[in-house]
Scaffold this active site. Sequence first.
Site, PDB file in Angstrom:
ATOM      1  N   LYS A  95      10.125  -1.684   0.003  1.00  0.00           N
ATOM      2  CA  LYS A  95       9.852  -1.591  -1.424  1.00  0.00           C
ATOM      3  C   LYS A  95       8.995  -0.340  -1.619  1.00  0.00           C
ATOM      4  CE  LYS A  95       7.374  -2.237  -5.320  1.00  0.00           C
ATOM      5  NZ  LYS A  95       6.417  -1.223  -5.778  1.00  0.00           N
ATOM      6  N   GLU A 103      -3.022  -3.701   5.212  1.00  0.00           N
ATOM      7  CA  GLU A 103      -3.923  -2.545   5.318  1.00  0.00           C
ATOM      8  C   GLU A 103      -4.395  -2.269   3.904  1.00  0.00           C
ATOM      9  OE1 GLU A 103      -5.539   0.689   4.917  1.00  0.00           O
ATOM     10  OE2 GLU A 103      -3.628   1.682   5.334  1.00  0.00           O
ATOM     11  N   CYS A 125      -7.506   5.189   1.543  1.00  0.00           N
ATOM     12  CA  CYS A 125      -8.293   3.972   1.731  1.00  0.00           C
ATOM     13  C   CYS A 125      -9.411   4.157   2.744  1.00  0.00           C
ATOM     14  CB  CYS A 125      -7.383   2.822   2.150  1.00  0.00           C
ATOM     15  SG  CYS A 125      -6.244   3.256   3.485  1.00  0.00           S
ATOM     16  N   GLU A 169     -14.329   0.214  -4.509  1.00  0.00           N
ATOM     17  CA  GLU A 169     -13.454   1.329  -4.149  1.00  0.00           C
ATOM     18  C   GLU A 169     -13.033   2.094  -5.407  1.00  0.00           C
ATOM     19  OE1 GLU A 169      -9.899   2.046  -1.005  1.00  0.00           O
ATOM     20  OE2 GLU A 169      -9.544   0.454  -2.458  1.00  0.00           O
TER      21      GLU A 169
END
Length: 506
Positions: free
Chosen positions: A185, A259, A293, A394
């Site tokens: 995807k 992740e 990230c 974040e």
Amino acid sequence: MNNAQVLPHYHHIINGEIVKPSSGNYIDVHCPATGNLIAKTADGNATDVDLAVSAARQALKNTDWKNISVTARSKLLYQIGNTVLANAQELAILEVQASGGTIKRVMGLDILAIADLFFTLAESIKSYPFIENLSPKILPEQVHTMVVKEPVGVCGIITAWNFPLLLLSWKIAPAIAAGNTVVVKASELTPTSTFRLIELVNQFLPAGVLNLVSGTGINVGDPLVKHPKVNKISFTGSTQTGRNIQIAAAATLKRVTLELGGKGAAIVMPDANIDLVAHGALFGIMMNSGQACESGSRLIVHANIHDELIAKMKTLAEKIVVGNPLDPATGMGPIVSEQQFSRIETYLKSAQEQGAHIVTGGKRKIIAGFENGYFLEPTIISNCKNDMEHACEEIFGPVVSIIKFTELDEAIGIANDSIYGLSAGIWTEDVIGAQAVARQLEAGSVWINDWHMMRTDAPFGGMKQSGYGREMSHNSLNSYTELKSISTAFERDPSKKSTYHLVHTF
């Protein structure tokens, strides 16, 4: 000619064929540097997912794939790696136009790392213990037992928009290396390079081994995660989405690799090389405009060098070339979308409201010829506390939060005081002492005197709410295999089998 007529349309790739979405609908793909519409990608749905999963399930039974030898798979991985290199420029331009990542980074880092990963796994599987023969044991009787690592089955791969090609390779390389079949995807924001790479890779694979369904998380990601014939999900993205995937996958007990987000903390010791830290810390957060990230978004600096380091970083940050990502001179491109840009602005406002100080940056940057692009100045924030929103959540942007410390235990505590555990680092001239500090940091990757120091033969992944499972290296194969033990007995006389006496009388 109408512009809509010349826009490239990216469809699905199912069972080795290009397939239009069953809905007939497409999603607009914009260039974040210009805001221009550059392509349309298929707006997939559950029907398309089911078609792709069926193709992948059938490919598992195809003897051309099911019975392929490890040697043949190794050669295949080398072919794919070489194909990436041969088509590097095309793939890189597609990625830069849709993601805003710089051509300098994609060509100088991503493409090389992708090819190297396929080469690394091509060698790794030659010695990987797909079959392990156990030593004989005399109790309860001598038997032969072998432990077999088999493909987990159909793997649903959900990639993120920030490093489309790199993250895709981290997942499909071990999946294919282990003999699985795959349904990808792609992110609807950056589908173009993903489509092209999968199209290229399909030249070497039996039909149905590698499939692509484009679309949104709701319409494609959710049906893929919940599909009863998908055996594993590997996802890279936000921590909240990872939580949702874990919950949804539990219904069918799928294997899951996640992740997720990060808030990378780097401890700067008083003996650190100021020039190295200033350059390296900015590299750690400004690469890809902070949209990584594992970015080093928290810099925990000793009080003795705090002011000197900030002054040096400010000077260097203001020299970073922000602009056209296709220009080789550009060091930092745009934020991926208006939505993400607005999210970063919200954090910057919060930082100021909570008492932090913006040393430099923090404003939209207007680039001549790219006035509609989502460019943000490299941003340094001082006077930060670890519990401030911008310092603990974040941001996913070119923003570094600087926190002062005086004692090492205090710095380690600040670094570990986070729900995330993806990356961490230490800047110091005492590299021996840094090894001991590294063991105390709660992160899947710890870098000493550098950042983004990833190599394809070393595992990468997170602790805590940064996810679980590892990507890259031979360790990634563990997530794409299932263990099976096969035992063979040699005694044919039932009366001589000691365990049978527990039930039978002879």
